[in-house]
Design a protein around this motif. Structure first.
Motif, PDB file in Angstrom:
ATOM      1  N   GLU A   1       0.831  -1.199   0.000  1.00  0.00           N
ATOM      2  CA  GLU A   1       0.000   0.000   0.000  1.00  0.00           C
ATOM      3  C   GLU A   1       0.869   1.254   0.000  1.00  0.00           C
ATOM      4  O   GLU A   1       0.532   2.262  -0.616  1.00  0.00           O
ATOM      5  CB  GLU A   1      -0.973  -0.002   1.181  1.00  0.00           C
ATOM      6  CG  GLU A   1      -0.333   0.078   2.558  1.00  0.00           C
ATOM      7  CD  GLU A   1      -0.085  -1.288   3.145  1.00  0.00           C
ATOM      8  OE1 GLU A   1       0.169  -2.211   2.367  1.00  0.00           O
ATOM      9  OE2 GLU A   1      -0.149  -1.425   4.388  1.00  0.00           O
ATOM     10  N   GLU A   2       2.037   1.145   0.639  1.00  0.00           N
ATOM     11  CA  GLU A   2       2.946   2.286   0.654  1.00  0.00           C
ATOM     12  C   GLU A   2       3.507   2.541  -0.752  1.00  0.00           C
ATOM     13  O   GLU A   2       3.594   3.667  -1.210  1.00  0.00           O
ATOM     14  CB  GLU A   2       4.068   2.006   1.659  1.00  0.00           C
ATOM     15  CG  GLU A   2       5.220   2.984   1.639  1.00  0.00           C
ATOM     16  CD  GLU A   2       4.830   4.360   2.100  1.00  0.00           C
ATOM     17  OE1 GLU A   2       3.758   4.503   2.720  1.00  0.00           O
ATOM     18  OE2 GLU A   2       5.594   5.305   1.815  1.00  0.00           O
ATOM     19  N   VAL A   3       3.864   1.465  -1.411  1.00  0.00           N
ATOM     20  CA  VAL A   3       4.382   1.596  -2.775  1.00  0.00           C
ATOM     21  C   VAL A   3       3.338   2.259  -3.672  1.00  0.00           C
ATOM     22  O   VAL A   3       3.632   3.193  -4.425  1.00  0.00           O
ATOM     23  CB  VAL A   3       4.779   0.212  -3.325  1.00  0.00           C
ATOM     24  CG1 VAL A   3       5.213   0.330  -4.765  1.00  0.00           C
ATOM     25  CG2 VAL A   3       5.873  -0.394  -2.499  1.00  0.00           C
ATOM     26  N   VAL A   4       2.113   1.803  -3.547  1.00  0.00           N
ATOM     27  CA  VAL A   4       1.052   2.371  -4.377  1.00  0.00           C
ATOM     28  C   VAL A   4       0.841   3.830  -4.012  1.00  0.00           C
ATOM     29  O   VAL A   4       0.666   4.688  -4.879  1.00  0.00           O
ATOM     30  CB  VAL A   4      -0.235   1.549  -4.187  1.00  0.00           C
ATOM     31  CG1 VAL A   4      -1.393   2.246  -4.871  1.00  0.00           C
ATOM     32  CG2 VAL A   4      -0.051   0.173  -4.731  1.00  0.00           C
ATOM     33  N   ARG A   5       0.851   4.122  -2.704  1.00  0.00           N
ATOM     34  CA  ARG A   5       0.605   5.497  -2.263  1.00  0.00           C
ATOM     35  C   ARG A   5       1.674   6.430  -2.842  1.00  0.00           C
ATOM     36  O   ARG A   5       1.373   7.520  -3.317  1.00  0.00           O
ATOM     37  CB  ARG A   5       0.614   5.553  -0.742  1.00  0.00           C
ATOM     38  CG  ARG A   5      -0.064   6.789  -0.173  1.00  0.00           C
ATOM     39  CD  ARG A   5       0.158   6.873   1.317  1.00  0.00           C
ATOM     40  NE  ARG A   5       1.576   6.743   1.652  1.00  0.00           N
ATOM     41  CZ  ARG A   5       2.463   7.699   1.476  1.00  0.00           C
ATOM     42  NH1 ARG A   5       2.104   8.867   0.985  1.00  0.00           N
ATOM     43  NH2 ARG A   5       3.738   7.502   1.784  1.00  0.00           N
TER      44      ARG A   5
ATOM     45  N   ALA B   1       0.892   7.015  -6.395  1.00  0.00           N
ATOM     46  CA  ALA B   1      -0.308   7.820  -6.593  1.00  0.00           C
ATOM     47  C   ALA B   1      -0.030   9.276  -6.264  1.00  0.00           C
ATOM     48  O   ALA B   1      -0.496  10.184  -6.946  1.00  0.00           O
ATOM     49  CB  ALA B   1      -1.426   7.278  -5.707  1.00  0.00           C
ATOM     50  N   GLN B   2       0.748   9.517  -5.238  1.00  0.00           N
ATOM     51  CA  GLN B   2       0.978  10.898  -4.831  1.00  0.00           C
ATOM     52  C   GLN B   2       1.932  11.619  -5.770  1.00  0.00           C
ATOM     53  O   GLN B   2       1.763  12.796  -6.058  1.00  0.00           O
ATOM     54  CB  GLN B   2       1.500  10.932  -3.404  1.00  0.00           C
ATOM     55  CG  GLN B   2       0.367  10.713  -2.437  1.00  0.00           C
ATOM     56  CD  GLN B   2       0.785  10.870  -1.016  1.00  0.00           C
ATOM     57  OE1 GLN B   2       1.968  10.806  -0.723  1.00  0.00           O
ATOM     58  NE2 GLN B   2      -0.168  11.057  -0.139  1.00  0.00           N
TER      59      GLN B   2
ATOM     60  N   SER C   1      -0.358  12.402 -12.356  1.00  0.00           N
ATOM     61  CA  SER C   1      -1.234  13.318 -11.629  1.00  0.00           C
ATOM     62  C   SER C   1      -1.540  12.676 -10.298  1.00  0.00           C
ATOM     63  O   SER C   1      -1.543  11.444 -10.171  1.00  0.00           O
ATOM     64  CB  SER C   1      -2.512  13.564 -12.422  1.00  0.00           C
ATOM     65  OG  SER C   1      -3.609  12.972 -11.769  1.00  0.00           O
ATOM     66  N   SER C   2      -1.750  13.498  -9.311  1.00  0.00           N
ATOM     67  CA  SER C   2      -2.026  12.930  -7.996  1.00  0.00           C
ATOM     68  C   SER C   2      -3.519  12.999  -7.693  1.00  0.00           C
ATOM     69  O   SER C   2      -3.920  13.111  -6.556  1.00  0.00           O
ATOM     70  CB  SER C   2      -1.221  13.680  -6.938  1.00  0.00           C
ATOM     71  OG  SER C   2      -1.494  15.052  -7.036  1.00  0.00           O
TER      72      SER C   2
END
Lengths: 675, 434, 226, 103
Positions: free
Chosen positions: B227-231, B234-235, B318-319
């Motif tokens: 989830e951290e990798v995805v976050r 995404a950010q 884009s975030s």
């Protein structure tokens, strides 16, 4: 003088040694990457080319600087690259003496670099053609050869540019190493391997003295140097050298001791009389190596070093006498040896020793600039002669014995032409390079003592004689070819082109040492006055400026006459290239003595090699039977025990494991009861 | 000559109205049921404890049913590739084909040969399916969401949030081989056995590039939590596939191999090994293997998407929605995630019907002589970048990838032969007389 | 407790002796039964000690599974089953590790052991597969002495473990905070970094060695005796 | 608690030991050594989690990582040797190799 006025930045000049090294490393990389060997010479050729260009620029740059300020005798400039070795106590690092890697650019360096790099370039270009078979395919080890050449040029430039004795020693040893590697290039050939070993060991003997010389120099000068000064730096050494003349050690002045020790190194590296034995054997290496290392550059290191250390040698008349004596003896002996040889390259090798001895005579007579001038001219024509011999050898399929062929002028016309130039220059034919420089040394010898002068003049005559003996044997008379030469012996264009450049050098190099002008009324030669540009130039270097007038015209005519007489005699006796050697019959026992090189090798063998070998065998036997026997006895005990116990071993892995586990458990149980 | 009754039934089934009508009715009924039963499960929804279980239930069902759709898609894509229609008999546009397939599997005779190692024979398909499904546990389907029924808590749409998420994925992937190997062993059949042995060698070999590719990514992300990798992606909007195209390819290729898909399906190569490890399997046990393969594919795609393609992030560069925790954002994120997975699976299928199978020695050469060296070079390079603090700088990462690619191409050009080797490179086969 | 423990160990030793390959099949089955009962009792007893800690059931279940799997590894007559039971053992042990918050070791254990080592074992077992059960798999070597040594070793260890009064044993510890990876990585890459490098060199050496051994041509294969 | 884990680890170790000593199949012997490793890993981690004094440490986990690496090395070499031996004799019996000579 600062580098500010120079054409190129000093830092760029300081890269001079690095280009060939880069080239060599690149070749190493290519070997590792298995790039095609046909192109492996390019990095080295380019590296040496860059160095040569820099050296030529440097030469004229320095000359311009000296001309601009003739009154400043402190020559050139020093470029310090980085601090290398700390000589002080670690506790007092702040006023520490650092041995720097510093480069010394002055007149001497300029002259040396000029011919070292340019001749190297020619030799490397020549080797591109030489190191191939008749179909143009590179021979085995082609890349390795060029890598070694690159390292060699790097080492030689380092040696010449070194600004202190340690760096000098480093270059000194590096060229020794390269010489070893290159002489032994055909390491599969036992003779080559033995020659390489011999060269290395003989050099080591000289280098031992040289190292002692550096140590003693350091030891003697340490009390005088100020903090921050490096006691092995040239500038510092020469600044305090005066102290050495007065201080005594062991019944002689310190200057004498240091000079003699340093001279040991020169004897070894320049193959002078007692240690000359390695050079003729070194001809086992490929011919470009012979030309480069054993004629033009490496062997001149000794002369260079003595010239560089003139401020020390000059302080000790005894040392100068020794240099003179060694030079004289060597010149005569090796010239006579050269007269009784047939191997083309060996004749040239003896001639090299003889010419180097000439230079030492010059040094011993206190005219280092003349000696360096002779180094300079000699490099061109001796490289030319060697490469010419190589061309002959290449065409003859590896045969170099002058008895096996003759009349080669019909098949090798270009080689013939350039060899004419080279031989004339070596013989001291008037107006060619050798004539000018040799004449100066002979003149200095006459000023020293008439006897010395006569001996040197006679040697010059011998030189002319044996040079042309060799030449006529090879190129004149009826055409005879050895079987190895194949159907159509020919010369390679790649190899000939550098020869023409060198031939140009052999003709013209002498004119750097003469100046034009003077009263034309006296005679033809009078328009040339010796002591020209190169002498002015060298005067500014650390060599100092020895006092000597210029030679009388009578001497020029006399030496020209001697040279011509030698050539004429050779023509009379060998012009038809007779199969039976007339000298061998005429001189009899003397000739055989010369042919056997005065039995020096045999004497060494009897004096050193055999006793040492016997000693070694004694040690070996002591070790093998005495020491090892005791050890064998000691081992007999456990061996017997093992024999007794080996029945306990059943070989089953798990039985061992089980017994280990049971033992472990037993220990555990006992231990838990105990506590 | 066709039976008129069958013909009529078929025509009815093929009517789009029936299919979509039935679909609409089913969906409406489901929605109605959910709405009517809401009071019953309201308490459950308010307690975040149940949420992961809810996610598990929903996603598991989604995946298991989507395998059916995948099979249909596979056949449709095969048809498309081979210029034919694909299934179009059962239902409109063949939409009922998965149902028919499932029915067929259920109704076939379940044969257990006499000489098999029975416990293992039964265990193998179950193991294959279980292991291929357990990778789902750590996949962050839609980021965090503020649960409408418990507004104070942020819940993660993830079954389990592990510190070692990627490691877990790797562990599960490394266990995936057992199903195949056991099936091959237990069948007591030479072909099946060869399939199993091949699978074992293949999986071990391809785990290395997989791990190396993951290492590159982990060096960049600095966290093993999916989830951290995805976050992060995404950010920043910079999906890691843009930074690390080569590791992405490495992992893509490896997951083809791990999922036993063409061009790496040596374990079930029909032409050589009859059916490979599942030669002896029939009926539902065979279906389980089938299911496991698709589940594996979906898991692999989901992990790949999470690691490299921004997971639930809807748009690259884009975030948008990166920090939103609203319930409608959840729907968009989940949609984005599933769409990416679908694209990935489509890629898997296209590759299957486009590229021929490798020979086994070629397969090994690709892994050991090509992927592993490149992977090691990439890991070393990325580690250097990390030390220099450049691991998220796009030009540094892309430069590294470019250098690695050029190095690869240069080596390939220098060696003058294909990485997969030629027939001449094979060792001579000595057949000893029996 | 120790008396009970020793009793169960005796039970286990006898069971193991019976269950090891080589004896009669029915006795072997009996031995396994005894072993299972002993293991269950033992685990029940051990679990009691975890009073107050969360995850008791997990501990009980996993250690029971681990022990039973270990027993089957040792006693099973088919190597494939041994290897598979070992996988089970690894999984159980790794879950025990998760209970002790060693998540990273859990992952490493699963990946390295279950994912790589055991697959290699299976691979080799398959390569060396025999048509009938091999004679060396149906008989064991020195089962009596082996069981006895294991039993005595265990009693010693147990005696030492339980010599400490229960009061001295640490109280229930709270959950350790921090990231599981960081917790392990920090000492590993700071304090033990030299060891890490050495292990890397060791692995490389093993790799080279394994390749060197395996590459040796099978020229002597036909020298096999049977 | 520590003791429980230690005992489970010791049991695994002892079972591995017994298996090592009694089983004849080379592969099973290797498996048994791996089992001993499992017991040790369990013990190491338990020691770190339930220290005798002070807060929990992670050194045990670090050591167990080292152990895993060693086990991997051992498995690689051991299995390579087993394959080699099997090629020589066609048997996995440890008793078939009672001499270290290559005959």
């Amino acid at each position: 003088m600062t580098a500010a006025t120079s054409i190129l930045p000093a830092g760029l000049y300081a890269t001079l040694p690095l280009w060939p090294l880069f080239g060599a490393l690149l070749v190493g990389l290519w070997i590792a990457l298995r790039v095609k060997p046909e192109r492996a010479h390019w990095p080295v050729v380019l590296g040496v080319l860059v160095s040569a260009a820099l050296a030529v620029t440097l030469f004229f740059d320095l000359q311009r600087q000296y001309a601009a300020a003739p009154e400043t005798h402190a020559g050139g400039f020093v470029y310090s690259v980085y601090n290398w070795i700390s000589l002080g106590q670690p506790a007092s690092l702040e006023h520490n003496q650092w041995l720097a890697v510093n480069f010394y650019f002055d007149g001497l360096t300029g002259v040396m670099l000029l011919f070292v790099t340019v001749v190297s370039l020619m030799v490397v270009l020549y080797a591109v053609g030489y190191m191939r078979d008749h179909h143009g395919h590179p021979e085995r080890g082609y890349e390795r050869f060029f890598a070694f050449l690159g390292v060699f040029v790097f080492s030689m430039i380092t040696l010449v540019l070194a600004g202190n004795f340690v760096l000098l020693y480093l270059g000194w040893e590096l060229v020794g190493l390269c010489s070893y590697l290159l002489i032994g290039f055909y390491y599969g050939k036992p003779a080559a391997a033995a020659a390489a070993k011999k060269a290395f060991i003989v050099n080591r003997i000289g280098d031992f003295g040289f190292a002692l010389g550096i140590f003693s120099l350091y030891w003697f000068l340490r009390p005088y140097v100020q903090p921050g000064e490096n006691p092995l730096d040239y500038a510092v050494v020469f600044k305090y050298a005066q102290h050495l003349a007065t201080a005594q050690i062991g019944g002689m002045s310190q200057a004498t001791l240091v000079s003699l020790l340093l001279f040991c190194g020169a004897i070894g590296k320049s193959a002078q009389f007692p240690l000359h034995v390695w050079l003729p054997d070194a001809m086992e290496g490929p011919t470009p190596v012979s030309a480069l290392i054993h004629a033009a550059t490496m062997v001149t290191a000794g002369v260079y070093m003595v010239a560089r250390c003139t401020p020390i040698f000059g302080l000790s008349p005894l040392a100068l006498d020794v240099v003179l004596a060694v030079g004289m003896v060597g010149a005569v002996l090796t010239a006579t040896m050269a007269m009784a040889q047939y191997d083309l390259k060996r004749i040239l090798a003896y001639s090299t020793i003889s010419q180097l001895a000439f230079m030492f005579v010059g040094l011993g007579c206190g005219v280092p600039d003349s000696a360096v001038f002779h180094v300079f001219t000699h490099a061109w024509f001796k490289a030319l002669l060697f490469l010419g011999a190589g061309s002959v050898m290449h065409a003859m399929g590896g045969i170099i014995d002058a008895r096996k062929f003759s009349g080669l002028r019909h098949v090798l016309p270009q080689t013939y032409a350039v060899m004419w130039v080279g031989c004339l220059a070596l013989a001291g034919f008037p107006l060619l390079a050798g004539f000018w420089s040799k004449d100066e040394i002979v003149h200095a010898a006459f000023e020293r003592h008439a006897a010395v002068g006569i001996i040197m003049l006679a040697t010059a005559g011998l030189t002319a004689y044996y040079t042309f003996r060799m030449f006529f044997l090879c190129f004149h008379g009826p055409l005879r070819l050895p079987a190895e030469a194949g159907e159509h012996p020919h010369e390679s264009t790649t190899m000939i082109r550098p020869l023409w450049v060198l031939a140009g050098g052999a003709v013209l190099a002498g004119y750097l040492g003469v100046s034009f002008g003077g009263p034309a009324s006296e005679s033809f030669l009078a328009i040339f006055r010796p002591h020209g540009l190169i002498h002015d130039f060298l005067h500014h270097s650390t060599i100092g400026h020895p006092e000597h007038g210029h030679g009388g015209l009578w001497l020029l005519y006399l030496s020209a006459g001697v040279a011509l007489a030698g050539i004429a005699l050779a023509w009379l006796r060998y012009g038809a290239a007779p199969v039976a050697d007339p000298d061998a019959r005429a001189l009899g026992g003397l000739w055989r003595l010369w042919h056997a090189k005065y039995f020096v090798d045999e004497v060494y063998d009897a004096l050193f090699v055999r006793p040492l070998r016997a000693l070694g065998r004694l040690f070996f036997n002591t070790d093998n039977y005495g020491v090892d026997g005791v050890i064998w006895l000691v081992t007999a005990v456990p061996r017997g025990l093992g024999f007794a116990l080996h029945y306990l071993q059943r070989g089953a892995l798990q039985a061992y494991a089980l017994s280990m586990v049971i033992g472990l458990v037993a220990i555990l149980v006992l231990w838990s009861w105990w506590t | 000559m066709q039976d008129p009754v069958v013909f009529r039934v078929e025509r009815i089934l093929r009517s789009p109205w029936l299919i979509f009508g039935a679909g609409a009715v089913l969906a409406g009924a489901l929605a109605l049921a959910l709405w009517l039963l809401f009071p019953l499960y309201k308490g459950l929804l308010a307690d975040p404890f149940w949420f992961p279980i809810l996610v598990m239930a929903i996603m598991l069902n989604l995946i298991l049913s989507s395998t059916a759709i995948c099979i249909l898609a596979e056949r449709k894509i095969a048809g498309f590739t081979q210029d034919r229609f694909g299934p179009n008999r059962v239902g409109f546009w063949g939409l009922l084909q998965p149902l028919a397939d499932g029915l067929k599997f259920l109704l076939k005779e379940d044969i257990i040969p006499t000489q098999v190692d029975k416990p293992l024979f039964l265990l193998a398909p179950a193991m294959a399916l279980i292991i291929s499904l357990s990778g789902f546990a750590v996949i962050p389907w839609a980021g965090e969401v503020r649960w409408p029924w418990a507004p104070d808590t942020l819940v993660s749409t993830q079954v389990a949030s592990l510190d070692i998420g990627v490691l877990y994925v790797l562990a599960v992937a490394s266990l995936g081989v057992y199903g195949v190997v056991l099936a091959g062993y237990a069948s007591n059949n030479k072909y099946a056995f060869y399939g199993g042995v091949r699978a074992a060698a293949q999986m071990i070999s391809y785990e290395l590039p997989l791990g190396l590719g993951l290492l590159c990514l982990l060096l960049t992300s600095g966290s093993l939590r999916l989830e951290e990798v995805v976050r992060q992606q995404a950010q920043s909007g910079m999906w890691y596939v843009f930074l690390h195209p080569l590791p992405f390819l490495l992992i893509l290729v490896s997951s083809f191999a791990e999922a036993n898909r063409v061009p790496f399906d040596l374990a079930e190569a029909e032409q050589e090994l009859v059916g490979g490890f599942h030669t002896e399997y029939s009926s539902m046990k065979f279906a389980l293997f089938f299911l496991a393969e698709y589940a594996h594919m979906i898991t692999g795609s989901a992990v790949l998407v999470a690691l490299f393609c921004g997971g639930w992030a809807p748009l690259p560069f884009s975030s948008w929605l990166a920090d939103s925790t609203a319930w409608w954002a959840l729907l968009i994120k989940l949609g984005a995630y599933l769409a990416k997975v679908a694209v990935c699976i489509g890629l898997f299928m296209l590759v299957r019907w486009t590229i021929p199978r490798f020979r086994f020695d070629q397969l090994m050469r690709i892994a050991w002589l090509s992927l592993v060296p490149v992977g090691i070079a990439l890991v070393a390079g990325t580690a250097t970048l990390t030390v220099l603090g450049l691991q998220r700088t796009w030009w540094a990462c892309l430069g590294l990838n470019l250098v690695a690619l050029l190095g690869m191409l240069w080596t390939a050009a220098r060696s003058g032969r294909t990485v997969t080797g030629r027939q001449d490179d094979l060792p001579d086969i000595h057949v000893e007389p029996a | 407790m120790p008396i009970l423990l020793i009793l169960m160990l005796v039970l286990g030793a006898v069971g193991l002796f019976l269950a090891l390959p080589g004896g009669r099949a029915d006795l072997s089955r009996l031995g396994l039964l005894v072993l299972a009962i002993g293991a269950a009792l033992l685990v029940a007893g051990l679990t009691q000690q975890l009073a107050g800690e969360p995850g008791q059931a997990l501990f009980a279940g996993c250690s029971l599974v681990a022990l039973l799997a270990a027993l089957r590894v040792v006693t099973h007559r088919k190597p494939v089953y041994s290897a598979l039971y070992f996988v089970l053992l690894v999984v159980a042990v790794s879950i025990l590790l998760v209970r002790m918050q060693a998540e990273f070791v859990f992952g490493a254990l699963l990946i390295v052991y279950a994912g790589a080592i055991l697959v290699t074992y299976l691979f080799v077992i398959m390569l060396a597969q025999q048509a009938r059960p091999a004679p060396y798999d149906t008989r064991s070597r020195e089962p009596l002495w082996g069981c006895l040594a294991g039993f005595v070793l265990l009693t010693q260890v147990a005696a030492y473990v339980y010599r400490r009064p229960a009061s001295e044993q640490a109280a229930v510890l709270p959950r350790v905070g921090g990231d599981a990876i960081l917790n392990v990585a920090t000492p590993l890459l700071t304090h033990y970094v030299v060891g890490l490098e050495i292990v890397g060199v060791l692995l490389l050496a093993a790799l080279v060695g394994a390749i060197a051994i395996a590459r040796r041509p099978a020229a002597t294969a036909d020298e096999g005796e049977d | 608690m520590l003791a429980a884990h230690l005992l489970v680890g010791a049991l695994l170790f002892a079972l591995g030991l017994v298996g090592f000593v009694t089983r004849r199949n080379l592969i099973i012997i290797f498996l048994c050594t791996e089992m001993m490793f499992q017991g040790i890993i369990l013990n190491l981690v338990a020691f770190g989690r339930y220290p005798l004094e002070g807060p929990p440490t992670f050194d045990g986990q670090v050591f167990s990582l080292f152990l895993i690496a060693v086990a991997a090395a051992e498995a690689a070499l051991g299995l390579a040797l087993v394959v080699l031996l099997y090629r020589h004799r066609g048997t996995l019996d440890a008793g078939a190799w009672t001499t270290l000579r290559d005959e």
